[in-house]
Scaffold this active site. Structure first.
Site, PDB file in Angstrom:
ATOM      1  N   GLU A 132      38.730 126.612  43.312  1.00  0.00           N
ATOM      2  CA  GLU A 132      38.958 126.308  41.895  1.00  0.00           C
ATOM      3  C   GLU A 132      39.510 127.495  41.121  1.00  0.00           C
ATOM      4  OE1 GLU A 132      35.792 123.268  39.949  1.00  0.00           O
ATOM      5  OE2 GLU A 132      34.918 125.118  40.704  1.00  0.00           O
ATOM      6  N   HIS A 176      34.218 120.530  65.936  1.00  0.00           N
ATOM      7  CA  HIS A 176      34.999 119.287  66.043  1.00  0.00           C
ATOM      8  C   HIS A 176      36.282 119.363  65.237  1.00  0.00           C
ATOM      9  CE1 HIS A 176      31.714 117.478  68.197  1.00  0.00           C
ATOM     10  NE2 HIS A 176      30.883 117.871  67.247  1.00  0.00           N
ATOM     11  N   ASN A 230      42.214 111.657  22.622  1.00  0.00           N
ATOM     12  CA  ASN A 230      41.683 112.036  23.934  1.00  0.00           C
ATOM     13  C   ASN A 230      41.394 110.743  24.671  1.00  0.00           C
ATOM     14  OD1 ASN A 230      40.242 113.078  26.115  1.00  0.00           O
ATOM     15  ND2 ASN A 230      38.353 113.307  24.946  1.00  0.00           N
ATOM     16  N   GLY A 231      41.952 110.591  25.878  1.00  0.00           N
ATOM     17  CA  GLY A 231      41.735 109.358  26.640  1.00  0.00           C
ATOM     18  C   GLY A 231      43.047 108.853  27.194  1.00  0.00           C
ATOM     19  N   LYS A 268      34.042 126.559  44.623  1.00  0.00           N
ATOM     20  CA  LYS A 268      34.147 127.632  43.617  1.00  0.00           C
ATOM     21  C   LYS A 268      35.361 128.503  43.915  1.00  0.00           C
ATOM     22  CE  LYS A 268      32.309 126.468  41.206  1.00  0.00           C
ATOM     23  NZ  LYS A 268      31.552 125.335  40.934  1.00  0.00           N
ATOM     24  N   CYS A 285      41.254 117.112  27.234  1.00  0.00           N
ATOM     25  CA  CYS A 285      41.724 117.148  25.853  1.00  0.00           C
ATOM     26  C   CYS A 285      40.537 117.368  24.911  1.00  0.00           C
ATOM     27  CB  CYS A 285      42.434 115.879  25.408  1.00  0.00           C
ATOM     28  SG  CYS A 285      43.901 115.492  26.346  1.00  0.00           S
ATOM     29  N   TRP A 290      45.214 118.260  27.956  1.00  0.00           N
ATOM     30  CA  TRP A 290      45.252 118.286  29.416  1.00  0.00           C
ATOM     31  C   TRP A 290      46.119 117.093  29.787  1.00  0.00           C
ATOM     32  CZ3 TRP A 290      44.043 115.204  33.619  1.00  0.00           C
ATOM     33  CH2 TRP A 290      43.897 115.848  34.853  1.00  0.00           C
ATOM     34  N   LYS A 346      37.211 120.999  32.229  1.00  0.00           N
ATOM     35  CA  LYS A 346      35.769 120.990  32.434  1.00  0.00           C
ATOM     36  C   LYS A 346      35.197 119.584  32.355  1.00  0.00           C
ATOM     37  CE  LYS A 346      31.692 123.422  32.082  1.00  0.00           C
ATOM     38  NZ  LYS A 346      31.635 123.610  33.520  1.00  0.00           N
ATOM     39  N   GLU A 373      29.887 123.803  48.013  1.00  0.00           N
ATOM     40  CA  GLU A 373      29.988 124.317  46.644  1.00  0.00           C
ATOM     41  C   GLU A 373      30.623 125.717  46.635  1.00  0.00           C
ATOM     42  OE1 GLU A 373      29.917 123.104  43.811  1.00  0.00           O
ATOM     43  OE2 GLU A 373      29.491 124.766  42.471  1.00  0.00           O
ATOM     44  N   ARG A 383      38.345 122.182  27.684  1.00  0.00           N
ATOM     45  CA  ARG A 383      38.610 120.771  27.996  1.00  0.00           C
ATOM     46  C   ARG A 383      40.060 120.528  28.404  1.00  0.00           C
ATOM     47  NH1 ARG A 383      34.538 117.524  25.823  1.00  0.00           N
ATOM     48  NH2 ARG A 383      35.874 115.720  25.965  1.00  0.00           N
TER      49      ARG A 383
END
Ligand code: G6P
Length: 613
Positions: free
Chosen positions: A493, A509, A99-100, A490, A2, A73, A608, A486, A27
């Site tokens: 995402e 394994h 926001n929160g 990427k 948010c 969000w 983000k 990573e 955000r």
């Protein structure tokens, strides 16, 4: 998570608020809304992006010199028009953006419903709007006092802005656990509020980072900052170092691509001025001021989430190799709830791009309470993590706007390399010559990344071949195992292709069962101590029909007879190879995502800055 933005002054608020929302859209982007004050209080909100909100307000009255906006969000309630912010109080006279998360919203809501309040949404935020009004009416308080009294009843995290039809010259903002920055405008009585400084950069260089538990009250052109207990505070005014160019795409189709290409510079900025090769001295405040503690620490615990956690994994190898310290790397969200055993001679290092990740902050707080020394490695200047740290280092990568982290990762690895070397020096685990040799090589990395970026065309061709794959496997060993993780992160995402990163030897394994002719396997096989072993792992993949894309050191022509494709990157020493090897993996996921028609900068369901747990 948010984004919130608000303006009070003499200019038209709507364009300022909407532009601010666009800057904060990274955000959250499932719905957006604005409230404007011009005698009356007007609220417009819309599911979708800020552009959808703009479209829906065409032809509407958007005048007013006081306004606020929100990009959401979703946490409580689906992303739809009703749940979008701003939310109104029972009478509709008070509007709030938030926001929160208000954890006790259900209990508060029950009480309010019993007193006749009717709710329009499923959000926790709407409860706060009603509560403020309820307190105002029942306790006969002024708006600012009612906001303070209401916030005292709230459990959870918030950054809020409140407007009221009955107080047309007022704007109230408050924070606890979620960030809020105030920009001081050039005209008297002009103030800007935002979740981070990016929307403020074009209007002012003077900013105040509100502290937890503070409330800013703008009333009759004057701003007062108070504690929640009504004690007036003296804020520190920071000079903002952001420039507008950093916040624009600069000719690139996406922020992510721009940020990938910025890495030669961002890495340079991360180490610039921090090591004097003529004296062998590191100029980092954390190393200078904490030299005594660093000489005596017994253990290092690295904490982060997402990509920052991956940077921590690379740093585990660096600190063990260079500073000979036992290292643990922890997901902040697990660490904070585990009752970890901590000692006063532990060093806890939090790694974060945004400096606002709720779990990382909570983990740091726990470590501080257990008396460990806490460092922060952070990108966003003035954010909560550096402010909670005893010391640390900024990564200086510049604003990262693409949701998928790229340059922030390589800058984190760069700064962690400096800290590992600096602590090695303090602990005398490395000679001055060896340190100087690594630093010389670090200074060559920007140039090597420039060369790695020239692989772009090859990666476009590879992306065409593999864009329709359903799964990808990424393998690496040693320093490059985190790079495999990573690379996989990427890809998943931004392209929504399932991808897994694995230590190359561990593949047998489990993941080996997945390999067939439809499985592309990206293997990091640059020159290292484990090169021969990685080649054996490649043979295991090929024996089962997998398609191998191998990242190899420049000049390695041997591997091409075994694998389907080789990507030749400039050679460097193994501890620094994650910096170079990450580049083709970033470009591969970028191009695959673009070819699949995905929204690269704003992938679905992601944000983000994750300021909720
Ligand atoms: C989110 C972002 C990731 C980031 C992670 C940790 O999930 O989408 O890119 O790595 O949060 O964020 P931080 O700001 O603490 O590095």
């Amino acid at each position: 998570m948010c984004g919130i933005v608000a303006y009070i002054g003499t200019k038209d608020a709507y364009p300022i608020v909407v532009k601010g929302l666009q800057r904060l859209e990274y955000r959250g982007y499932d719905s957006a809304g604005v409230a404007l004050m011009n005698g009356d209080l007007k609220v417009y909100k819309k599911q979708g992006k800020v552009a959808d909100l703009q479209e829906s307000t065409k032809g509407q009255d958007t005048t007013g010199n006081i306004g606020m906006g929100h990009t959401r969000w979703a946490t409580h309630g689906a992303p739809n028009n009703e749940n979008a912010h701003p939310h109104l109080s029972n009478s509709g006279n008070i509007a709030i953006i938030h926001n929160g998360i208000i954890e006790n919203f259900a209990t508060l809501k029950e009480g309010l419903e019993a007193r006749g309040h009717k709710f329009q949404s499923e959000t926790d935020t709407e409860v706060l709007a009603h509560l403020i009004e309820d307190v105002m009416v029942n306790s006969n308080l002024e708006l600012a006092d009612a906001v303070r009294a209401s916030l005292k009843q709230v459990i959870g995290a918030y950054a809020i802005v409140v407007l009221s039809k009955d107080n047309p010259e007022h704007l109230i903002a408050a924070r606890k656990g979620s960030p809020l920055v105030v920009g001081i405008g050039e005209e008297a009585g002009e103030y800007f509020f935002a979740s981070d400084a990016t929307p403020l950069a074009e209007y002012t260089k003077k900013v105040i980072y509100l502290n937890d538990g503070e409330i800013a009250i703008v009333e009759n052109k004057e701003m007062t900052i108070k504690s929640i207990d009504n004690v007036v505070q003296t804020p520190y005014i920071h000079e903002l170092e952001l420039n507008l160019e950093q916040l624009e795409k600069g000719g690139y189709p996406h922020f992510m691509l721009k940020e990938i290409y910025e890495q030669p510079k961002s890495i340079f900025d991360s180490y610039r001025g921090r090591f004097d090769s003529s004296t062998g001295v590191f100029h980092m405040r954390s190393l200078e001021e904490y030299a005594k503690q660093l000489a005596e620490i017994k253990r290092l615990i690295l904490i982060g989430c997402g990509t920052s956690w991956h940077a921590g994994l690379v740093a585990e190898y660096l600190f063990e190799d260079y500073a000979r310290l036992p290292v643990e790397v922890e997901y902040a969200s697990e660490f904070r709830y585990r009752n970890p055993v901590l000692f006063s001679d532990d060093l806890v290092m939090s790694i974060s791009q945004s400096g606002e990740t709720a779990d990382t902050l909570a983990a740091m707080d726990l470590a501080k309470r257990k008396s460990a020394t806490v460092f922060g490695v952070c990108n966003v200047v003035g954010s909560s993590i550096p402010r909670l740290s005893d010391a640390g280092a900024y990564t200086h990568a510049g604003p990262e706007i693409g949701v998928a982290s790229t340059k922030a990762f390589t800058s984190q690895v760069t700064v962690l390399t400096l800290l590992a070397l600096g602590i090695a020096k303090i602990r005398k685990t490395m000679s001055a010559d060896k340190i100087a040799t690594v630093m010389q090589e670090l200074e060559r990395i920007p140039e090597k990344i420039e060369k790695a970026l020239e692989l772009n065309d090859q990666l476009i061709e590879l992306s065409k071949l593999y864009k329709d794959a359903k799964n990808f496997l990424y393998l690496g060993r040693g320093y490059n195992f985190p790079v495999a993780l990573e690379g996989a992160l990427k890809l998943k995402e931004i392209s929504y292709i399932h991808a897994e990163g694995y230590p190359a030897a561990e593949m047998k394994h489990g993941p080996i069962a997945l390999i067939d002719e439809n499985m592309p396997v990206v293997v990091i096989a640059t020159n290292s101590e484990h090169y021969e072993k990685v080649v054996s792992n490649i043979q295991e993949v090929k024996a089962r029909g997998g398609k191998v894309i191998a990242v190899v050191s420049e000049g390695n022509k041997d591997l091409s007879k075994w694998v389907d494709h080789t990507i030749e990157v400039p050679e460097t020493i193994e501890p620094l190879s994650p910096l170079v090897n990450s580049i083709p993996l970033q470009l591969l996921s970028y191009h695959i995502a673009v070819m699949r028609g995905c929204n690269v900068d704003q992938p679905r369901n992601l944000a983000k800055s994750v300021t909720v747990e």
